[in-house]
Design a protein around this motif. Structure first.
Motif, PDB file in Angstrom:
ATOM      1  N   ASP A  15       0.826  -1.210   0.000  1.00  0.00           N
ATOM      2  CA  ASP A  15       0.000   0.000   0.000  1.00  0.00           C
ATOM      3  C   ASP A  15       0.860   1.260   0.000  1.00  0.00           C
ATOM      4  OD1 ASP A  15      -2.386  -1.358  -0.135  1.00  0.00           O
ATOM      5  OD2 ASP A  15      -2.783  -1.255   2.019  1.00  0.00           O
ATOM      6  N   THR A  18       2.142   1.825  -3.491  1.00  0.00           N
ATOM      7  CA  THR A  18       1.106   2.280  -4.423  1.00  0.00           C
ATOM      8  C   THR A  18       0.792   3.759  -4.265  1.00  0.00           C
ATOM      9  OG1 THR A  18      -0.734   1.688  -2.955  1.00  0.00           O
ATOM     10  CG2 THR A  18       0.008   0.010  -4.528  1.00  0.00           C
ATOM     11  N   LYS A  19       1.049   4.319  -3.090  1.00  0.00           N
ATOM     12  CA  LYS A  19       0.686   5.713  -2.824  1.00  0.00           C
ATOM     13  C   LYS A  19       1.784   6.713  -3.169  1.00  0.00           C
ATOM     14  CE  LYS A  19      -2.763   4.545   0.539  1.00  0.00           C
ATOM     15  NZ  LYS A  19      -2.865   3.843   1.778  1.00  0.00           N
ATOM     16  N   ARG A  21       4.240   7.960  -5.974  1.00  0.00           N
ATOM     17  CA  ARG A  21       4.459   7.833  -7.418  1.00  0.00           C
ATOM     18  C   ARG A  21       5.906   7.509  -7.766  1.00  0.00           C
ATOM     19  NH1 ARG A  21       5.237  11.491 -12.212  1.00  0.00           N
ATOM     20  NH2 ARG A  21       4.136  10.444 -13.881  1.00  0.00           N
ATOM     21  N   ARG A  24       6.693   4.003  -6.658  1.00  0.00           N
ATOM     22  CA  ARG A  24       5.931   3.081  -7.521  1.00  0.00           C
ATOM     23  C   ARG A  24       6.614   2.930  -8.884  1.00  0.00           C
ATOM     24  NH1 ARG A  24       1.161   5.607  -7.222  1.00  0.00           N
ATOM     25  NH2 ARG A  24       1.490   6.762  -9.145  1.00  0.00           N
ATOM     26  N   HIS A  37       1.355  -6.209 -10.595  1.00  0.00           N
ATOM     27  CA  HIS A  37       0.433  -5.982  -9.481  1.00  0.00           C
ATOM     28  C   HIS A  37       0.071  -4.514  -9.295  1.00  0.00           C
ATOM     29  CE1 HIS A  37       1.233 -10.147  -8.489  1.00  0.00           C
ATOM     30  NE2 HIS A  37       0.146 -10.086  -7.748  1.00  0.00           N
ATOM     31  N   LEU A  38       0.973  -3.621  -9.646  1.00  0.00           N
ATOM     32  CA  LEU A  38       0.686  -2.191  -9.495  1.00  0.00           C
ATOM     33  C   LEU A  38      -0.253  -1.673 -10.579  1.00  0.00           C
ATOM     34  CD1 LEU A  38       4.236  -0.932  -8.522  1.00  0.00           C
ATOM     35  CD2 LEU A  38       2.185  -0.823  -7.076  1.00  0.00           C
ATOM     36  N   TYR A  39      -0.012  -2.065 -11.828  1.00  0.00           N
ATOM     37  CA  TYR A  39      -0.745  -1.484 -12.944  1.00  0.00           C
ATOM     38  C   TYR A  39      -1.904  -2.347 -13.453  1.00  0.00           C
ATOM     39  CZ  TYR A  39       3.089   1.753 -12.803  1.00  0.00           C
ATOM     40  OH  TYR A  39       4.009   2.681 -12.377  1.00  0.00           O
TER      41      TYR A  39
END
Length: 164
Positions: A15, A18-19, A21, A24, A37-39
Motif C-alpha cells: 500500500d 502504491t501511494k 508515485r 511506484r 500488481h501495481l498497474y
C-alpha cells in the motif's frame, strides 16, 4: 490480510508503494511482478500460485535468453507473458526495443494486440507513471499488428503462424 498483493510484500508495504508515485515507478521498472500488481490489479482474482511466481522470476532474469513456459489452460500464461511481460520488457529495466508476439491464429493475435492497446489507452495509472503512449506520427503504426513507442524507441509487433 489481502493475498492478492505482489509476492514478497505484505499489505502495508505494498500500500505504501502504491501511494508514492516515484517509489511506484522505480519499483515497477525493476520488478515485473510489481509492475503487474501495481498497474494491472484488475487481472488478479486469486492469490499468485508458486508456478506463477516462477514465471515472474523467469521473465525478470536477464540471463535467460530463451524460455519455454508450459502450463494448463487458464493458468495466466498469456496474461503474464504475452500481455504484461511484453509491456514491462519495453517499459521496465530491460528496455527491450523490439518485442515480437507470435500467436497460433490471426484472431488470437488481434485479441492480444487489442488488449495491449486498450490498457495503453485507458489505464490511467500506467499512462501517468510510464507514459505518455502515443502513435509514432511518422509511420502511423499504432495499428492492429504493431505498437510503436516514439518516446522510448520501442516496438511491439504481433503475428500469427497462419499468416503468410
Amino acid at each position: 490480510m489481502n493475498n492478492l498483493v505482489a509476492p514478497g510484500f505484505d499489505e502495508d508495504s505494498f500500500d505504501a508503494i502504491t501511494k508514492d508515485r516515484l517509489v511506484r515507478q522505480a519499483v515497477a521498472r525493476e520488478s515485473h511482478a510489481m509492475f503487474f500488481h501495481l498497474y494491472f490489479p484488475h487481472y488478479v482474482r486469486y492469490p499468485i500460485a508458486e508456478f506463477q511466481k516462477d514465471i515472474f522470476r523467469i521473465t525478470e532474469d536477464q540471463s535467460n535468453k530463451l524460455a519455454c513456459i508450459v502450463a494448463f489452460r487458464g493458468s495466466g500464461k498469456s496474461t503474464l507473458v504475452t500481455f504484461s511481460y511484453s509491456l514491462w520488457a519495453t517499459l521496465g529495466i530491460q528496455q527491450k526495443k523490439f518485442v515480437l508476439i507470435i500467436c497460433q491464429t490471426q484472431a488470437q493475435a488481434r485479441q492480444h494486440m487489442s488488449n495491449l492497446k486498450y490498457e495503453l489507452e485507458h489505464n490511467r495509472l500506467l499512462k501517468s507513471d510510464l507514459g505518455p503512449f502515443r502513435e509514432d506520427q511518422s509511420t502511423g503504426e499504432w495499428a492492429i499488428s504493431s505498437l510503436v513507442f516514439d518516446n522510448t524507441g520501442a516496438r511491439i509487433m504481433i503475428a500469427s503462424v497462419d499468416q503468410s
